[in-house]
Design an enzyme around this catalytic site. Sequence first.
Site, short mmCIF file in Angstrom:
data_model
loop_
_atom_site.label_atom_id
_atom_site.label_comp_id
_atom_site.label_asym_id
_atom_site.label_seq_id
_atom_site.Cartn_x
_atom_site.Cartn_y
_atom_site.Cartn_z
N HIS A 1 -18.12 -2.74 -23.83
CA HIS A 1 -17.36 -3.97 -24.26
C HIS A 1 -16.01 -3.23 -24.81
CE1 HIS A 1 -16.28 -7.83 -25.56
NE2 HIS A 1 -15.82 -7.31 -26.80
N GLU B 1 -11.42 -2.55 -30.37
CA GLU B 1 -11.26 -3.94 -31.10
C GLU B 1 -10.27 -3.78 -32.52
OE1 GLU B 1 -12.50 -6.81 -30.00
OE2 GLU B 1 -14.51 -6.56 -29.20
N ARG C 1 -35.16 -24.06 -35.75
CA ARG C 1 -33.70 -24.75 -35.85
C ARG C 1 -32.95 -24.17 -36.81
NH1 ARG C 1 -36.90 -29.53 -35.70
NH2 ARG C 1 -37.24 -30.37 -33.64
N GLU D 1 -13.03 -21.99 -33.17
CA GLU D 1 -12.04 -21.64 -32.07
C GLU D 1 -11.66 -22.90 -31.58
OE1 GLU D 1 -13.23 -18.08 -29.66
OE2 GLU D 1 -12.25 -19.15 -28.03
N HIS E 1 -14.01 -9.37 -20.01
CA HIS E 1 -15.51 -10.17 -19.76
C HIS E 1 -15.82 -10.12 -18.33
CE1 HIS E 1 -15.59 -12.20 -23.73
NE2 HIS E 1 -16.15 -11.00 -23.82
N HIS F 1 -9.69 -10.27 -23.71
CA HIS F 1 -11.08 -10.50 -23.28
C HIS F 1 -11.22 -11.23 -22.04
CE1 HIS F 1 -11.74 -8.95 -27.47
NE2 HIS F 1 -13.20 -9.30 -27.22
N ASN G 1 -9.58 -13.30 -29.03
CA ASN G 1 -9.86 -13.04 -27.72
C ASN G 1 -8.77 -12.37 -26.87
OD1 ASN G 1 -11.82 -14.45 -25.07
ND2 ASN G 1 -12.72 -14.65 -27.28
N ARG H 1 -8.32 -18.99 -33.65
CA ARG H 1 -9.55 -17.90 -33.45
C ARG H 1 -9.25 -17.06 -32.12
NH1 ARG H 1 -15.83 -17.65 -35.44
NH2 ARG H 1 -15.93 -15.67 -34.42
N LYS I 1 -10.02 -10.72 -39.61
CA LYS I 1 -10.98 -11.37 -38.88
C LYS I 1 -11.35 -12.66 -39.88
CE LYS I 1 -14.69 -12.32 -35.86
NZ LYS I 1 -15.30 -11.59 -34.68
N LYS J 1 -20.11 -15.83 -34.47
CA LYS J 1 -20.27 -15.81 -32.91
C LYS J 1 -21.66 -15.10 -32.55
CE LYS J 1 -15.83 -17.06 -30.55
NZ LYS J 1 -14.70 -16.44 -29.50
N1 LIG Z 1 -19.96 -11.78 -32.05
C1 LIG Z 1 -18.69 -11.05 -32.03
O1 LIG Z 1 -17.88 -11.70 -32.44
C2 LIG Z 1 -18.43 -10.06 -31.03
C3 LIG Z 1 -17.27 -9.14 -31.25
C4 LIG Z 1 -17.23 -8.10 -30.45
C5 LIG Z 1 -18.10 -7.67 -29.54
N2 LIG Z 1 -19.19 -8.30 -29.54
C6 LIG Z 1 -20.25 -7.94 -28.63
O2 LIG Z 1 -20.64 -6.69 -29.21
C7 LIG Z 1 -21.46 -5.86 -28.41
C8 LIG Z 1 -20.92 -4.39 -28.21
O3 LIG Z 1 -21.12 -3.85 -29.43
P1 LIG Z 1 -21.44 -2.25 -29.67
O4 LIG Z 1 -20.09 -1.68 -29.10
O5 LIG Z 1 -21.67 -2.17 -31.12
O6 LIG Z 1 -22.39 -2.03 -28.69
P2 LIG Z 1 -24.08 -1.70 -28.93
O7 LIG Z 1 -24.53 -2.70 -29.84
O8 LIG Z 1 -24.72 -1.38 -27.70
O9 LIG Z 1 -24.01 -0.26 -29.69
C9 LIG Z 1 -23.31 0.97 -29.08
C10 LIG Z 1 -24.63 2.07 -28.79
O10 LIG Z 1 -24.49 2.87 -30.10
C11 LIG Z 1 -25.82 3.04 -30.40
N3 LIG Z 1 -25.59 2.89 -31.96
C12 LIG Z 1 -25.77 1.76 -32.93
N4 LIG Z 1 -25.33 2.35 -34.04
C13 LIG Z 1 -25.41 3.83 -34.00
C14 LIG Z 1 -25.39 4.84 -34.92
N5 LIG Z 1 -25.06 4.35 -36.21
N6 LIG Z 1 -25.53 6.04 -34.73
C15 LIG Z 1 -25.84 6.50 -33.46
N7 LIG Z 1 -25.76 5.60 -32.53
C16 LIG Z 1 -25.68 4.25 -32.72
C17 LIG Z 1 -26.54 1.81 -29.99
O11 LIG Z 1 -27.92 2.29 -29.77
C18 LIG Z 1 -25.93 1.84 -28.51
O12 LIG Z 1 -26.49 2.73 -27.52
C19 LIG Z 1 -20.94 -6.80 -26.71
O13 LIG Z 1 -22.22 -7.47 -26.37
C20 LIG Z 1 -19.93 -7.54 -27.44
O14 LIG Z 1 -19.70 -8.71 -26.20
C21 LIG Z 1 -19.27 -9.53 -30.12
O1 LIG Z 2 -14.95 -13.54 -33.03
C1 LIG Z 2 -14.20 -14.03 -31.95
O2 LIG Z 2 -13.89 -15.22 -31.93
C2 LIG Z 2 -14.04 -13.24 -30.97
O3 LIG Z 2 -13.57 -13.56 -29.78
C3 LIG Z 2 -14.24 -11.54 -31.08
C4 LIG Z 2 -14.23 -10.85 -29.79
O4 LIG Z 2 -14.02 -9.38 -29.96
C5 LIG Z 2 -15.86 -10.87 -29.27
O5 LIG Z 2 -15.91 -10.08 -27.96
C6 LIG Z 2 -16.15 -12.25 -28.92
O6 LIG Z 2 -17.65 -12.34 -28.52
C7 LIG Z 2 -15.78 -12.88 -27.65
O7 LIG Z 2 -16.03 -14.07 -27.58
P1 LIG Z 2 -16.05 -15.33 -26.46
O8 LIG Z 2 -16.24 -16.54 -27.31
O9 LIG Z 2 -15.04 -14.89 -25.41
O10 LIG Z 2 -17.42 -14.86 -25.74
ZN LIG Z 3 -14.74 -8.43 -28.43
#
Ligand SMILES: NC(=O)c1ccc[n+]([C@@H]2O[C@H](COP(=O)([O-])OP(=O)(O)OC[C@H]3O[C@@H](n4cnc5c(N)ncnc54)[C@H](O)[C@@H]3O)[C@@H](O)[C@H]2O)c1
Ligand SMILES: O=C(O)C(=O)C[C@@H](O)[C@H](O)[C@H](O)COP(=O)(O)O
Ligand SMILES: [Zn+2]
Length: 370
Positions: free
Chosen positions: A267, A186, A122, A238, A253, A249, A246, A242, A228, A144
Amino acid sequence: MRTVVPVALGARSYEVRIGEGLIDGAGAEILPFLRRRKVAVVTDESVAALHLERLVAALASQGIAVSTLSLPPGEGTKGWPQFARCVEWLLEQKIERRDIVIAFGGGVIGDLVGFAAAVLRRGVRFVQIPTTLLAQVDSSVGGKTGINTTQGKNLVGAFHQPSLVLADIGVLDSLPPRDFLAGYGEVVKYGLLGDAAFFDWLESAGPELAAGDKVARHRAVARSVEMKAGIVERDETEEGERALLNLGHTFCHALEKATGYSDRLLHGEGVAIGCALAFELSQRLGLCPQEAPSRVRAHLKAMGMKTDLSDIPGGLPGAEHLLNLMGQDKKVVDGRLRFILARDIGQAFVAEDVPPSVVLTLLNDALARP
Ligand SMILES: NC(=O)c1ccc[n+]([C@@H]2O[C@H](COP(=O)([O-])OP(=O)(O)OC[C@H]3O[C@@H](n4cnc5c(N)ncnc54)[C@H](O)[C@@H]3O)[C@@H](O)[C@H]2O)c1
Ligand SMILES: O=C(O)C(=O)C[C@@H](O)[C@H](O)[C@H](O)COP(=O)(O)O
Ligand SMILES: [Zn+2]
């Protein structure tokens, strides 16, 4: 040089520490958060091959016992099977409620491991050590967490803030150019949504940033995180502001789902295309000046980024289908889509009343462009 950005959220407050070489000092940075000298690190196989030994050595240097799990790299990992594997592995490691889990990788690892930490017993604490530009500027901050499902992107998850974020900008040296540019999508988003001066700076500094300039890199990461953090502090879950994060997005998405969460579209690439479309939509609705969408597209193109649907390899479904996929967006209220639109560069807002027919025409036109 080190920048510390606080994220002030009462009992859930934490720091984002930005600098070069932070991984080598990770043991000392994390030790004060530990109740016992034991952590579990979850990463992906590519990051593990390049950087895990260094992280484990840094933790071991403080007497911290480390167990590690490496998942396959890529967006396909951010789903139920690898999520279940991760949760079960953490339980097998006997990670307790007072322990810390470390997410060491890009946004895929950060989102999946953060969600695992949110539900494990949990809720256990976790630390983000982001290794992509995207994860340093965006996904490691704000809490998130979640996974994709066959119905759509990030549809299952939780708000679960990390206890600490260590953004070692030196680790980005090994990032492939395509992943760097995806993260840049981003970064540009922040300028477009709320800081025109930052966008101006990116227009001139973008090329040196992509070429590896560390001063520009530090500034880009720090400004993005600062923006951010401010938004998240004012609207953690959100309810309002917040949603500006997006920008782009809703389109992104739907496109990620349409391309099967595969390497056809990363992404951050989808975010860049989505931002270009959001500005075009704003202009078609008479909300922003004629020049704004062309300026956005021109900068993205100058950086060698994808800007159009035709830049996505392979076929795409039709406009109706894409619009239908957008129906799963988490911003939907009473079945009605909400979009992030803009009055100009740096002036985004949430629009409640965008006619679906205008979106449909926009998508049809975008699909028809060579
Ligand atoms: N939670 C949030 O607020 C938020 C915000 C933006 C994006 N996201 C999510 O993030 C994801 C995309 O993240 P991403 O672009 O980092 O993708 P990812 O985690 O897939 O990484 C991209 C690639 O880079 C490689 N890699 C990572 N670090 C490296 C390094 N230092 N050197 C060499 N290779 C490396 C990884 O192995 C992978 O192949 C999506 O799922 C998206 O929805 C979430
Ligand atoms: O942190 C946030 O809020 C964002 O929307 C950041 C986005 O870049 C990210 O891709 C996030 O995961 C999208 O959120 P979602 O709620 O649309 O899934
Ligand atoms: Zn994003």
